[in-house]
Design a protein around this motif. Structure first.
Motif, short mmCIF file in Angstrom:
data_model
loop_
_atom_site.label_atom_id
_atom_site.label_comp_id
_atom_site.label_asym_id
_atom_site.label_seq_id
_atom_site.Cartn_x
_atom_site.Cartn_y
_atom_site.Cartn_z
N ALA A 1 0.32 -1.27 -0.07
CA ALA A 1 0.18 0.29 -0.01
C ALA A 1 0.68 0.70 0.54
CB ALA A 1 -1.06 -0.17 1.49
N LYS A 2 0.63 2.65 -0.85
CA LYS A 2 1.33 3.40 -1.25
C LYS A 2 0.61 3.80 -0.58
CE LYS A 2 5.09 1.66 -4.62
NZ LYS A 2 5.39 2.16 -5.95
N ALA A 3 0.88 5.81 -0.23
CA ALA A 3 -0.17 6.73 -0.13
C ALA A 3 1.19 7.74 -0.10
CB ALA A 3 -0.30 6.38 1.78
N ILE A 4 0.38 9.14 0.15
CA ILE A 4 0.18 10.24 0.37
C ILE A 4 0.15 10.46 1.45
CG2 ILE A 4 0.46 12.72 -1.02
CD1 ILE A 4 -0.78 11.67 -3.32
N ASN A 5 1.64 11.22 2.04
CA ASN A 5 1.51 12.50 3.15
C ASN A 5 1.56 13.47 2.96
OD1 ASN A 5 2.17 12.61 6.00
ND2 ASN A 5 3.88 11.58 6.46
N TYR A 6 0.68 14.00 3.88
CA TYR A 6 1.46 15.76 3.67
C TYR A 6 1.72 16.41 4.93
CZ TYR A 6 -1.07 16.74 -0.64
OH TYR A 6 -1.37 16.25 -1.98
N PRO A 7 2.98 16.33 5.61
CA PRO A 7 3.69 16.05 6.98
C PRO A 7 3.63 17.39 7.30
CG PRO A 7 5.88 15.69 5.45
CD PRO A 7 4.57 15.66 4.44
N TYR A 8 3.61 18.74 7.02
CA TYR A 8 4.02 19.83 6.80
C TYR A 8 2.24 20.11 6.76
CZ TYR A 8 8.43 18.64 6.78
OH TYR A 8 9.63 17.94 7.09
N SER A 9 1.16 19.84 6.38
CA SER A 9 -0.27 20.23 6.44
C SER A 9 -0.51 21.10 7.75
CB SER A 9 -1.57 19.46 5.78
OG SER A 9 -1.40 18.25 6.90
N ASN A 10 -0.20 20.43 9.05
CA ASN A 10 -0.57 20.91 10.17
C ASN A 10 -0.51 22.98 10.34
OD1 ASN A 10 2.38 21.09 10.14
ND2 ASN A 10 1.81 20.22 12.78
N LEU A 11 0.40 22.99 9.11
CA LEU A 11 0.67 24.98 8.94
C LEU A 11 -0.17 25.66 7.83
CD1 LEU A 11 4.57 24.71 7.79
CD2 LEU A 11 3.43 24.90 9.51
N ALA A 12 -1.69 24.70 8.06
CA ALA A 12 -2.44 25.96 7.09
C ALA A 12 -3.12 27.03 8.02
CB ALA A 12 -3.53 24.65 6.30
N ILE A 13 -3.98 26.05 8.99
CA ILE A 13 -3.92 27.34 10.06
C ILE A 13 -3.12 28.54 10.87
CG2 ILE A 13 -5.39 27.48 12.62
CD1 ILE A 13 -6.37 24.07 12.22
N PRO A 14 -2.73 27.50 11.03
CA PRO A 14 -2.13 29.21 11.49
C PRO A 14 -1.29 30.44 9.89
CG PRO A 14 -0.35 27.28 11.71
CD PRO A 14 -1.62 26.85 11.68
N GLY A 15 -1.10 29.34 8.48
CA GLY A 15 -0.59 29.53 7.86
C GLY A 15 -1.76 30.74 7.37
N PHE A 16 -2.98 30.28 8.11
CA PHE A 16 -4.93 31.15 7.63
C PHE A 16 -4.99 32.12 8.53
CE2 PHE A 16 -9.76 31.24 7.98
CZ PHE A 16 -9.67 31.91 7.06
N ILE A 17 -4.40 32.27 9.55
CA ILE A 17 -4.50 33.03 10.47
C ILE A 17 -3.25 34.23 9.94
CG2 ILE A 17 -4.18 33.96 12.98
CD1 ILE A 17 -4.47 30.88 13.70
N PHE A 18 -2.43 34.01 9.76
CA PHE A 18 -1.45 35.31 9.24
C PHE A 18 -1.67 35.56 8.29
CE2 PHE A 18 2.09 33.53 12.21
CZ PHE A 18 2.76 34.21 12.21
N MET A 19 -2.79 35.12 7.01
CA MET A 19 -3.46 35.83 6.02
C MET A 19 -4.50 36.80 6.20
SD MET A 19 -5.91 36.08 3.45
CE MET A 19 -6.92 34.24 3.79
N ILE A 20 -5.51 35.80 7.68
CA ILE A 20 -6.33 37.02 7.74
C ILE A 20 -5.41 38.30 8.45
CG2 ILE A 20 -8.20 37.07 9.38
CD1 ILE A 20 -8.57 36.36 6.65
N ALA A 21 -4.69 38.19 9.35
CA ALA A 21 -4.62 39.18 9.96
C ALA A 21 -3.11 40.38 9.37
CB ALA A 21 -3.11 38.90 11.10
N GLY A 22 -3.10 39.55 8.72
CA GLY A 22 -2.05 40.62 7.29
C GLY A 22 -2.88 41.48 6.47
N THR A 23 -3.46 40.49 5.91
CA THR A 23 -4.87 41.55 4.99
C THR A 23 -5.64 42.45 5.48
OG1 THR A 23 -5.01 39.61 3.68
CG2 THR A 23 -7.05 41.42 3.55
N SER A 24 -5.37 42.27 7.11
CA SER A 24 -6.24 43.34 8.27
C SER A 24 -5.56 44.38 8.23
CB SER A 24 -7.03 42.44 9.28
OG SER A 24 -8.08 41.81 9.16
N LEU A 25 -4.32 43.99 8.59
CA LEU A 25 -3.36 45.21 8.55
C LEU A 25 -3.07 46.24 7.34
CD1 LEU A 25 -1.09 43.60 10.80
CD2 LEU A 25 -2.21 45.71 12.03
N ILE A 26 -3.20 45.43 6.46
CA ILE A 26 -2.56 46.10 5.09
C ILE A 26 -5.07 47.43 4.89
CG2 ILE A 26 -2.70 46.28 2.77
CD1 ILE A 26 -0.95 43.74 3.11
#
Length: 154
Positions: free
Chosen positions: A117-142
Motif C-alpha cells: 500500500a502506497k499513500a501520499i503524506n502531507y507532513p506539514y499540512s498542520n501549517l494551514a491553520i496558522p498560515g490562514f491566521i497570518f493571511m487574515i491578520a496581514g490583510t486586515s493590517l494592510i
C-alpha cells in the motif's frame, strides 16, 4: 493620493505585508508531500484473513494498493470493504489492484501473498491553520493601515 513608497513604508502596511509573506511561505511548505509505503507478506492456509495495518490505513489518503498472490493451486476470494469482489484460482502469480483494504478467504490450497500500500503524506499540512491566521491578520493590517494613512491630513 499618497505615494506608493509612503504607503509601503507605513508600519501597519509593512507588518501586514510581512504577515502575508509568512502565510505564503507556510502554505508552500504545507504543500510538500512524500510517499509512504507499507508492505507485508506471508503464507496462508485455508481461512479468512484481513490484510494490512489498520493504523497505516487510517493515517493517510490517496492509496495505491496492490496484492500479489502466488500458489501452485489455490482458490481465493478477494474481499474489499466487506464485499466479495472476485474469486481467483491461483496457479502461478496473480496481481490484483485494489481500491480498499482487502480481506482474503483462502478456500483451498496454500497461498503466498505480498500486500503493498502506497499513500501520499502531507507532513506539514498542520501549517494551514496558522498560515490562514497570518493571511487574515496581514490583510486586515494592510487595509487598516491604508485606511488610516488615507484619513491623515498632511
Amino acid at each position: 493620493m499618497k505615494s506608493a513608497k509612503k504607503i509601503l513604508l507605513y508600519t501597519p502596511v509593512t507588518i501586514g505585508l510581512v504577515f502575508l509573506f509568512v502565510a505564503l511561505i507556510m502554505s508552500l511548505i504545507g504543500l510538500h508531500s512524500s510517499v509512504v509505503e507499507y508492505t507485508c507478506s506471508d503464507s496462508l492456509g485455508p481461512g479468512k484473513y484481513t490484510l494490512g495495518n489498520l493504523s497505516f490505513e487510517n493515517s493517510y489518503l490517496y492509496y495505491n494498493r496492490t496484492l500479489i498472490l502466488s500458489s501452485n493451486n489455490a482458490s481465493v476470494v478477494v474481499i474489499e470493504n466487506d464485499v466479495p469482489t472476485q474469486e481467483i484460482n491461483v496457479t502461478s502469480t496473480v496481481t490484483v489492484n485494489l481500491q480498499g483494504r482487502p480481506s482474503i478467504e483462502v478456500v483451498y490450497g496454500e497461498l503466498n501473498y505480498t500486500y503493498k500500500a502506497k499513500a501520499i503524506n502531507y507532513p506539514y499540512s498542520n501549517l494551514a491553520i496558522p498560515g490562514f491566521i497570518f493571511m487574515i491578520a496581514g490583510t486586515s493590517l494592510i487595509i487598516a493601515g491604508y485606511a488610516s494613512l488615507n484619513s491623515r491630513r498632511d
